[in-house]
Structure formats: C-alpha cells, structure tokens
Design a protein around this motif. Structure first.
Motif, short mmCIF file in Angstrom:
data_model
loop_
_atom_site.label_atom_id
_atom_site.label_comp_id
_atom_site.label_asym_id
_atom_site.label_seq_id
_atom_site.Cartn_x
_atom_site.Cartn_y
_atom_site.Cartn_z
N ILE A 170 4.48 16.65 0.71
CA ILE A 170 4.00 17.90 0.55
C ILE A 170 2.65 18.29 1.18
O ILE A 170 2.73 19.28 1.86
N VAL A 171 1.66 17.49 1.10
CA VAL A 171 0.32 17.72 1.61
C VAL A 171 0.50 17.63 3.02
O VAL A 171 0.13 18.67 3.82
N VAL A 172 1.14 16.47 3.81
CA VAL A 172 1.22 16.57 5.08
C VAL A 172 2.00 17.59 5.94
O VAL A 172 1.79 18.39 6.65
N LEU A 183 6.32 11.69 -2.57
CA LEU A 183 6.59 13.22 -2.56
C LEU A 183 5.40 13.97 -2.40
O LEU A 183 5.07 14.79 -1.52
N LEU A 184 4.46 13.73 -3.16
CA LEU A 184 3.05 14.38 -2.92
C LEU A 184 2.44 14.08 -1.58
O LEU A 184 2.09 15.18 -0.97
N TYR A 214 3.71 1.38 -0.84
CA TYR A 214 4.83 1.45 -2.08
C TYR A 214 3.73 2.14 -3.30
O TYR A 214 4.38 2.88 -4.19
N SER A 215 2.73 2.01 -3.42
CA SER A 215 1.55 2.64 -4.54
C SER A 215 1.27 4.22 -4.23
O SER A 215 0.60 4.64 -4.94
N MET A 216 1.95 4.62 -3.17
CA MET A 216 1.66 6.25 -2.75
C MET A 216 2.71 6.69 -3.33
O MET A 216 3.83 6.48 -3.49
N PRO A 217 2.29 8.06 -3.89
CA PRO A 217 3.21 9.12 -4.49
C PRO A 217 3.99 9.60 -3.36
O PRO A 217 3.34 10.74 -2.66
N ILE A 243 0.78 -1.22 -0.18
CA ILE A 243 -0.21 0.02 0.14
C ILE A 243 0.62 1.25 -0.05
O ILE A 243 0.57 2.16 -0.67
N ALA A 290 13.80 18.21 -3.13
CA ALA A 290 12.80 18.65 -3.72
C ALA A 290 11.79 19.43 -2.69
O ALA A 290 11.05 20.40 -3.17
N VAL A 341 17.09 13.28 -3.11
CA VAL A 341 16.37 13.97 -3.88
C VAL A 341 15.07 14.53 -3.60
O VAL A 341 14.74 15.44 -3.65
#
Lengths: 286, 316
Positions: free
Chosen positions: A136-138, A132-133, A127-130, A125, A221, A217
């Motif tokens: 950013i949100v959290v 970096l995004l 692993y399928s999450m982006p 589960i 970012a 990285v």
C-alpha cells in the motif's frame, strides 16, 4: 459424549465410500473462472462500459440479472470482464514466485554456507514484514501501475516459498542418491535440476496454488483500496469497493465479487492441497 | 539468557535501521522532487520553502539528509502533516484509539474462539466435527476481511438494520459499532489459530506423558489444561507474530469497509494525499510494533521452553 485424549487415527481418504461433491465442484469452478478470464470479452452479455445514466444504480431486474451500477452499467458483464485483471496478476505473481523461489530455495538448500545464510536471513526479514501494508505504502507513494504491483508482490510473497523449497531441498540433499551423483562427478546444476527438483516437485506444485491464493487476496485488497488498477476499470476488487457504497441500492454489486474472490481462493487452496497429497503418495509409492 | 536477549535486541535494532532507510527513501522515490512532495502541491512563500530545505537539509547529500531525518525520527519528530498542519505524531494519536479498541476486541474474539475450537478439532481428529472445522479454517483463511465485511454489512445492516458504518459514540455504542468489524477481522486470525492449535494438540497427544497421564486415571480436564495445552503453547505463541501482521493489514481493509476513523483509514488517506510525514511516521510505527512483537514472542518462547535459551530456534 466422551473425548478420548488419544484420538483414533484418521481414516485415509481412499476409505471414504462416497467422494465428496467438492472433488468435482472446485476444479470445475476454477475452470469456469479461467474461461471467464480468457474469453470474458466474448462472453459478456452486454457492453461492460455502456452507460445509462438515466437508469442509475438498481437491483437485479430484466435485462440486468445482477442489476446496474451508479452509471447504469451492467454488473454481470462488468463482473465477467473484470475476471481477467483480477486473476491474471495473481497468476503472474504465482509464476514469478515459483521460478524465483525454487531457484533460491534450491541454491540455498543445496550449497549451504554463506549463500544459504544470506538467502535464509533475507527470507526471514521479508517474512516479518506486513506485505500488504508495504505494498500500500510503496504503490501509493511511488505511484505504480499493474506491473509494479506484480513485481512488488513477487518480492513480498517470495520468503514463504523460498523457505519451503529450501527445507525440502535440505532433506533431499542428505540422501545417498545425491552423494552418489556427486561421487560420479555430476555437475551441481545437473544434480539440482535432474535429481533433486523432480523429488521436490509435489512441494513446488502445492506452493504454486497457495501463492496464487495469497496473491489473489492481496491483489483484490489493493484494487479494493484503489491501488494497482486504473480507477473505473472493471475489476473484482474495484467493483467491490464501488458496490459497497451502493449496498442499499444494489447489494449484488458488492456481494458477487466478494463471493467470487472467496470461492476462487478456497477452490485454489483445496485443489492445491489435494494435488500435494496425491503427489506425495505417488512419490512414496514409487 | 541476557546474551540471548541482547542478540535479539541488536537484530531488531538493525532491522529498524534498515527499514528506516527504506522509509526515508520513499520521499525521494515519490514522483516529483522531495520539496514538492513536502509542500503537497500547495503554493508556498520563499521563506516557507527555505524553512523546509533547512528542516530536511534538502541542499545536502542524500546520506546527510537521511542522518538528520533519522536523528529527528528517534526523537519522534516526523515533521508536520500536509493535510492537518499538525505534527505527524499528533495526527496518528488522533486516529489511534479506534484502531486500538478494534485490535483489542479482535484479539479477544480470536483467542476465545480460536484456541478452544482448535483443541476440540485436534481431539476429535478425523471425525465429522474435525473435518468441518478444518474445512471452515481453509475458507476462513481464504476470505479477505473486506469480503466478509461486505457480507456482514449486508446481513446485519441491510437485513437487520443494525448500525454498520462509523465508530459511534463512546462506551456501549462504540462496542456496538466495533463488533461487526472485529468479527470480520477475526475470521482470518481465528482460522490461523485453529490450524496451529489443532496441529499442536495432535502432536502433543501422541506423546508418552499424555498417554501415561491417561493411564494414571487423571481427569480429562486436568490432562487437557496441564499437559496438552501447556505443551502446545509454544507453537501457538509462535503464531502471534503472524497474527499481528495479519491484524495490521486487515485493520486497513476493515476500517475502509466500515468507515472507521482509525489508523488504517489514516494510512489510506495519507497515501492518497501523498502526506509523506504521516506515511513515514506510520511506517516506522508499524515497523517498531512488528519488531517488538517478535522480540516479545521470543522472550515468551524461552520462558515456556528454557531449552531455547541455548540459541536454538525451533520455530519455523
């Protein structure tokens, strides 16, 4: 030129006559980066925070080898001092991932059953999450600093390492020596720590540098977007973001941190690959 | 086959529910009370506050609030944006076209460059061309899009005076403005595709049917397209999930570097302004895209390799 569909087997590295110059250059580069991170404050030629508003942003010139930023601060000094925040966070993330990932991977791969199912599904589960995004949100909404960034990145980059260590453990756990140890009544903790762990060490070492690259990285970012590091602090990602607006006045301010990030990441990846190859060869030869 | 699809659908749905819970919790995790977050620091009349409390059921327990939020989210109602006062979804719609165009251009570049390059490297295994490509792939994977973006801006913008900032007008002008961001974004993706394709081709070339095709005297081009590419397709398709994740993350960075008014810019701006409804809508949108992509990858995989229908996943 004809292309054979059956390619000739690759020449092993040892048969190459001349060792590639990268062999020495990359570890040397990583050593320089490490030195800059540790002794940055002493090595910086000027005070990285000394402002000179009258000077403003300017191209490289005498006294300022890489020019100045919008407040007239010396870019070279800020770049050197900024090495620590740019590298220390990723190192912490890589260590955290290494410890947690190895523990979970060993546990899941050796015990199997329900524990393993939970660990494997959790890794799938995540692993399928982006990553970096999510970061950013959290970090953007919850408003976290450097420590939260480190913690969050550890969790988000964990699944790759867990998977690798787990499959390495699985293939070891099937081997007769593990059965033998178990038959002798050795405790599971001892089997994992003293028998299996040394055998999967090459994987562990290689993943450490790989995770460092990923974290470097991601960290840069995030700081590029103004998250994770204090605004105004000297840091590669922050300088890159600030310098990008000044690309016509002083291109060096954005190009040098960009180059440093890429070179450090490439260096860590290639050195990691080589260590892995050497470690696997050594285990096979034993 | 149906069972397989249903199982995958159920798993995807379960994941979405879990993600929606986390996304809703953000409202309560953000500093300050949910009410101040939703007001965005602006002064509000008592009626406005009462309306918000009613809309989000803020006077009721957490789980009830979540339930009502989810019920409206399913109907695509995420509330009004604090920045624009329009519905969160309408705001996303405003910013979506640029990102969609950028993503499409990036994927075209990635496929056109990545797959041929990976095949070429795999077929020339161990030779100079292969070593150079593999080295370039490592460099590419280690180059974050904002670093390559800045380099491209310097070379083309400062050096050659090409347009580098903003999205430009429509048609050809838009394409001219999007080509550099797309290149910056596709470098990491190309590196991933090259590595996967190279490994898959190496693997396939060792197999007997390729050797036999060769022995039968089939033309190289036919062996490459009919035998090698087709049998290498599965691992390549399996990387699409990773590609989409990389694409989504890279879009945020590249749009920020090139000042493009897309979803990524919207996300950064919304996060900076703590525009919770838009953040939550974006979060769900991305989650849905990720889940649908993975579902699609699974479906295409079982079309390529029917053995997978038995439920055995060979992908890592």
């Amino acid at each position: 030129m004809t292309i054979g569909v059956n390619p000739p087997p690759a020449k092993p590295d040892t048969l190459r006559k001349r060792p590639s110059p990268l062999r020495f250059a990359l570890p040397a580069l990583l050593a320089v980066v490490a030195l800059l991170a540790v002794f940055g404050a002493e090595l910086a030629p000027q005070d990285p925070d000394a402002q000179n508003p009258a000077l403003g942003a300017g191209p490289p010139g005498p006294g300022h080898p890489l020019g100045t930023d919008v407040l007239g601060r010396d870019v070279l000094s800020r770049l050197i001092v900024g090495t620590f925040p740019a590298v220390a966070g990723p190192v912490c993330v890589a260590i955290g991932v290494l410890v947690a990932g190895t523990l979970l991977g060993l546990l899941g791969g050796y015990h199997g059953g329900r524990i393993d199912a939970v660990i494997a599904r959790g890794a799938d589960i995540l692993y399928s999450m982006p990553a970096l995004l999510v970061a950013i949100v959290v970090i953007g909404t919850v408003g976290g600093g450097y420590l939260l960034t480190i913690g969050l990145l550890i969790v988000l980059t964990l699944p790759g390492t867990v998977r690798l260590i787990r499959s390495a453990t699985l293939s070891q756990a099937r081997l007769p020596y593990v059965d033998a140890a178990r038959a002798m009544g050795v405790r599971p903790g001892w089997i994992l720590g003293r028998h299996i762990l040394p055998n999967i060490m090459p994987t562990v070492v290689a993943t450490f540098l790989l995770e460092f690259t990923t974290a470097l990285v991601s960290f840069s970012a995030l700081s590029f977007l103004g998250l994770g590091v204090a605004p105004g602090a000297a840091d590669w990602g922050t300088m890159l973001a600030d310098g990008q607006e000044l690309i016509f006045e002083n291109p060096m301010m954005s190009l040098t941190p960009a180059l440093l990030i890429v070179l450090t990441a490439v260096g860590a990846t290639l050195v990691g690959d080589r260590l892995y190859d050497r470690a696997t060869l050594a285990t096979e030869a034993r | 086959m149906t069972g397989f699809v249903l199982r995958r659908l159920a798993a995807g749905g379960g994941l979405l529910v879990a993600v929606s819970f986390l996304i809703f919790s953000l409202l309560h995790l953000a500093p300050g009370s949910p009410l101040t977050s939703l007001l965005g620091g602006q002064d509000a009349s008592d009626e406005q506050i009462a309306a918000l409390v009613r809309e989000y059921r803020l006077d009721e327990p957490f789980l009830v609030q979540y339930g009502s939020w989810l019920a409206r989210a399913v109907q695509l109602d995420f509330g009004r944006s604090i920045l624009s006062h329009t519905s969160a979804l309408a705001r996303i719609g405003e910013f979506a076209p640029v990102s969609a165009q950028l993503a499409a251009l990036t994927l075209v570049i990635t496929v056109l460059v990545g797959i041929p390059l990976g095949m070429a490297a795999g077929l020339r295994r161990g030779r100079a061309a292969d070593r150079l490509t593999s080295f370039a792939a490592v460099v590419g994977m280690s180059s974050p899009p904002f670093a390559t973006g800045v380099l491209l801006i310097y070379v083309f913008g400062v050096g050659l005076g090409a347009p580098v900032f903003g999205a430009g007008g429509a048609g050809l002008d838009r394409l001219r403005h999007l080509i550099l961001p797309a290149v910056a974004l596709s470098i990491v993706l190309i590196a991933i595709v090259v590595r996967q394709t190279r490994a898959a081709v190496l693997d396939t070339c060792r197999q007997d049917h390729v050797v036999f095709g060769h022995a039968r005297g089939l033309r190289i081009s036919r062996i490459l397209t009919r035998y090698v590419l087709r049998n290498s397709a599965l691992p390549i398709v399996n990387t699409v999930g990773i590609l989409v994740i990389q694409l989504a993350a890279g879009t945020v960075l590249v749009e920020s570097v090139f000042s493009l008014p897309g979803i990524g810019t919207l996300m950064v701006n919304s996060v900076e302004a703590k525009d919770m409804p838009v953040i939550q809508a974006l979060g769900m949108l991305i989650a849905v895209v990720v889940v649908l992509t993975n579902l699609l990858v699974d479906l295409v995989s079982i079309m390529i390799d029917p053995r997978l229908r038995l439920g055995v996943r060979t992908s890592p």
